[in-house]
Write an enzyme that holds these catalytic residues in place. Structure first.
Site, PDB file in Angstrom:
ATOM      1  N   CYS A   9       0.964  -0.645   0.052  1.00  0.00           N
ATOM      2  CA  CYS A   9      -0.197   0.003   0.016  1.00  0.00           C
ATOM      3  C   CYS A   9       0.408   1.306  -0.178  1.00  0.00           C
ATOM      4  CB  CYS A   9      -0.938   0.098   1.582  1.00  0.00           C
ATOM      5  SG  CYS A   9      -1.361   1.404   1.380  1.00  0.00           S
ATOM      6  N   ASP A  10       0.901   1.620  -0.739  1.00  0.00           N
ATOM      7  CA  ASP A  10       1.370   3.016  -0.856  1.00  0.00           C
ATOM      8  C   ASP A  10       1.295   4.203   0.173  1.00  0.00           C
ATOM      9  OD1 ASP A  10       3.197   2.684  -3.462  1.00  0.00           O
ATOM     10  OD2 ASP A  10       1.072   3.560  -5.113  1.00  0.00           O
TER      11      ASP A  10
END
Length: 105
Positions: A9-10
């Site tokens: 997840c960025d």
């Protein structure tokens, strides 16, 4: 401080970069302790579920109607991320309000 999220997840990566002392837990492999999940549900309610995710869109109406803790136990990626726990206080997401609450920018 503990950060619960996904390693892919960025947003979780941004949070980890800003919070280098946080211990990271991948919800897929490590899960979230039941007491933390219950506390998060009590604090954030339905906002704890990420209803914009592809996982949510793949669920039928009967599955979506299940209690949130059951859904999160079966589909941990449904949790909005990151969930940050610091000294018993919980923060959800990586919004300006979360960053201000943690004292970071």
């Amino acid at each position: 401080m503990r950060l619960f999220g996904l390693k892919t997840c960025d947003t979780c990566r941004k949070a980890l970069k800003t919070l280098p002392d946080a211990k990271f837990f991948d919800v897929r492999s490590d899960g979230v302790p039941g007491n933390v999940l219950q506390q998060a549900l009590d604090r954030f309610g339905e906002a704890l579920l990420n209803t914009r995710s592809t996982t949510w869109r793949g669920l039928d109406d009967a599955q979506r109607a299940r209690p949130p803790l059951e859904l999160l136990a079966d589909h941990p990626t449904l949790m909005k991320r990151p969930l940050i726990e610091r000294d018993g206080e919980l923060f959800l997401g990586w919004s300006p309000q979360t960053r201000a609450g943690l004292g970071v920018e």
